[in-house]
Every structure is written in C-alpha cells, then in structure tokens.
Design an enzyme around this catalytic site. Structure first.
Site, PDB file in Angstrom:
ATOM      1  N   TYR A 150      39.891 -48.076 -21.919  1.00 46.52           N
ATOM      2  CA  TYR A 150      39.876 -46.953 -21.098  1.00 46.52           C
ATOM      3  C   TYR A 150      41.386 -46.739 -20.642  1.00 46.52           C
ATOM      4  CZ  TYR A 150      34.901 -47.027 -20.716  1.00 46.52           C
ATOM      5  OH  TYR A 150      33.443 -46.857 -20.964  1.00 46.52           O
ATOM      6  N   PRO A 195      24.227 -40.696 -17.921  1.00 45.17           N
ATOM      7  CA  PRO A 195      22.890 -40.658 -17.396  1.00 45.17           C
ATOM      8  C   PRO A 195      22.373 -39.171 -16.731  1.00 45.17           C
ATOM      9  CG  PRO A 195      24.118 -41.831 -15.792  1.00 45.17           C
ATOM     10  CD  PRO A 195      25.055 -41.395 -17.086  1.00 45.17           C
ATOM     11  N   LEU A 196      23.394 -38.266 -16.743  1.00 48.09           N
ATOM     12  CA  LEU A 196      22.795 -37.150 -16.320  1.00 48.09           C
ATOM     13  C   LEU A 196      23.036 -35.748 -17.548  1.00 48.09           C
ATOM     14  CD1 LEU A 196      24.995 -36.603 -13.020  1.00 48.09           C
ATOM     15  CD2 LEU A 196      22.803 -37.363 -13.225  1.00 48.09           C
ATOM     16  N   GLY A 197      23.471 -36.630 -18.525  1.00 46.28           N
ATOM     17  CA  GLY A 197      23.272 -35.788 -19.917  1.00 46.28           C
ATOM     18  C   GLY A 197      24.097 -34.513 -19.715  1.00 46.28           C
ATOM     19  N   PHE A 204      24.776 -30.710 -16.168  1.00 46.19           N
ATOM     20  CA  PHE A 204      25.911 -30.017 -15.713  1.00 46.19           C
ATOM     21  C   PHE A 204      26.929 -29.626 -16.553  1.00 46.19           C
ATOM     22  CE2 PHE A 204      23.931 -32.495 -12.340  1.00 46.19           C
ATOM     23  CZ  PHE A 204      23.595 -31.816 -11.331  1.00 46.19           C
TER      24      PHE A 204
END
Length: 291
Positions: free
Chosen positions: A50, A205-207, A210
């Site tokens: 990262y 996890p929100l795919g 948005f």
C-alpha cells in the site's frame, strides 16, 4: 490463537490513507486512528504494497507518536505481491511466497508498523506457483516466534483455499463481496469459508453502488434510499447491513477515510434486515427474481 476480547466487526482499510489516496501527514493519520477508535472500530487493514510500500510506515509512526496502546487494536497486513517501485529492483509485477520472502516481508512490516507482532497476516493474492507445504511451515514458524498471531488468505478460490487449509487450518479469507458483486454467494467462496470455519473479510463492501451509473445502480437507487430510511440507516450502512445478514459472519473492510461514514457504518452492525427486505435488495441488484 489469541485474540483481543473487544475487536470490532468492522475493519478500517488503510489503502487510501497514504500516497494512493489522502496522503495524510502524521498528525492527520493520528487523528484518523483516533477517530476510528472513538467510533468503535479498532481493526486496521494494511498490505506491504500500500502506498508503494510506504503506508505501513506512515501508520506506524503515527501510532507511536499518537500514544495509542497496541493491545487495544488489531493490525492486519498482507504479503506476496511484488511490483516495481523505487523501493525495489523488480522488473515485473509478480507473486513470491517463498519462505525467505514471507519472513522478509513480515519482518519489514513489523519494522514499518513499529510493532512486535501482526494480529493477522494474509497471503495477498494466489500464485499458481504457491507450494502449500513450505508456506504452511514458515507461517507456523512465524506464529511460534510470536511475530504473527493468525494467518489467512486473500482473493483465493475455494480450491486454492482447500489446498492450503489441508496443510495449515488458517483463520481468515479476505475477498471482494458486496450487493453489486455477489458472485461469492453462489460460487462456493462463502460456502467453503463456512465449511472450513474460516472467517470472511470483505473488501470493497459497498461495491459499485456509489460513483457509477449503470442499470444495476439505477435499480438499486429505486429501493435502497427508502429502505435505508425505514431502518434509520445511511445508504452505505444499509449496504453493509445486507452483507452482515449473511451467515458467513462477514467482516467488512471499510475503504472510506471520513469519520462521519465510519460512524454511520457502525450502525449497520446492530441492524437486522427482515428476510424479504434482504431479498428485495438482492433482486434489485440482479435485475430479476430468484429462480
């Protein structure tokens, strides 16, 4: 293996904390750690790569200077991906799970994070050249030395999970799963995790709910806002609550860097979606009724 007694179901993902995102200063990183802990999130997800191999050191410096107590948090990191950067001499992106490289990566992460141990080490991506026996051997050695407490994998297929699990009954699998990326519900990923008693972490996890304009997103936009209002949740918290309803006891890795969204996400943990509401959301995502 030892675990903290009060670890949160939610995990703060740090991928965007450094040069790959916010590029926070040390004081800003200290504040972000404090904000997460304040709202009840005390698990932090890292990877050696990262920020181009820099974000772990940024976090470690902030953690020490901020005076946080190591035993009150869980630190997760990953190893295995190698790609060219100013930190190495690699000529091509590849994976390396040789025992020597796993040890080197773990010990470098410990130095960067300024800690004596990782709560969890994950093998970041599956390599077609992964040899399960020596990998299991070095992971067992590192656990015996106290440098890692638990181990797992990330983005493995069910067969790859089974291959390593027969040599080392590991604890975690981190994969992409969400309402808009629901393949793991049916392709054996989550079934295998439950069968082998492996805990599931979910990245993204929100795919794609948005930030994208698709037919799938349009269908969800018709049902998510009113349902979120019904449960007293934000839209992103409702998407998390949908994941948390699954019997695999999914642990979402939150990619946000905003305190308000960390706070809102915690409300998903106590939300209990009605069965038909869960299927209403899934039906909208798929675009058709269940068979």
């Amino acid at each position: 293996m030892p675990q903290h007694t009060s670890t949160s179901r939610l995990i703060a993902g740090t991928m965007s904390w450094g040069p790959w995102g916010q590029n926070w200063s040390t004081p800003q990183t200290i504040q972000a750690i404090a904000d997460c802990i304040e709202v009840g999130i005390n698990r932090f997800d890292h990877a050696a790569i990262y920020g181009g191999y820099t974000t772990e050191a940024q976090f470690g410096k902030a953690f020490v200077e901020g005076g946080f107590h190591r035993e009150t948090v869980e630190i997760i990191s990953k190893c295995g991906i190698q790609y060219p950067s100013d930190k190495n001499v690699y000529t091509i992106k590849h994976y390396d799970y040789s025992p020597t490289e796993i040890r080197r990566s773990v010990e470098q992460s410990l130095r960067n994070l300024q800690t004596d141990y990782l709560d969890v080490l994950l093998l970041h991506r599956p390599s077609p050249l992964l040899d399960a026996k020596p990998v299991a051997e070095i992971l067992n050695i590192l656990m015996a030395e106290g440098k890692i407490r638990e181990v797992g994998v990330s983005n493995f297929t069910p067969s790859q999970m089974a291959l390593l699990h027969q040599e080392l009954p590991f604890t975690f699998h981190q994969l992409e799963v969400s309402l808009t990326h629901d393949a793991p519900l049916l392709n054996g990923d989550l079934d295998t995790a439950q069968r082998l008693h492996i805990q599931t972490m979910a990245w993204k996890p929100l795919g794609s709910y948005f930030g994208e304009s698709t037919e799938q997103q349009a269908r969800l936009r018709a049902v998510v806002p009113p349902m979120a209002e019904k449960y007293g949740l934000t839209e992103d918290a409702l998407l998390l609550a949908w994941l948390l309803r699954h019997p695999a006891q999914i642990q979402p890795v939150l990619g946000t860097t905003q305190k308000a969204r960390w706070q809102a996400a915690t409300k998903a943990v106590s939300a209990e979606l009605a069965l038909e509401d869960w299927f209403t959301l899934w039906t909208a995502s798929m675009g058709h009724a269940v068979p």
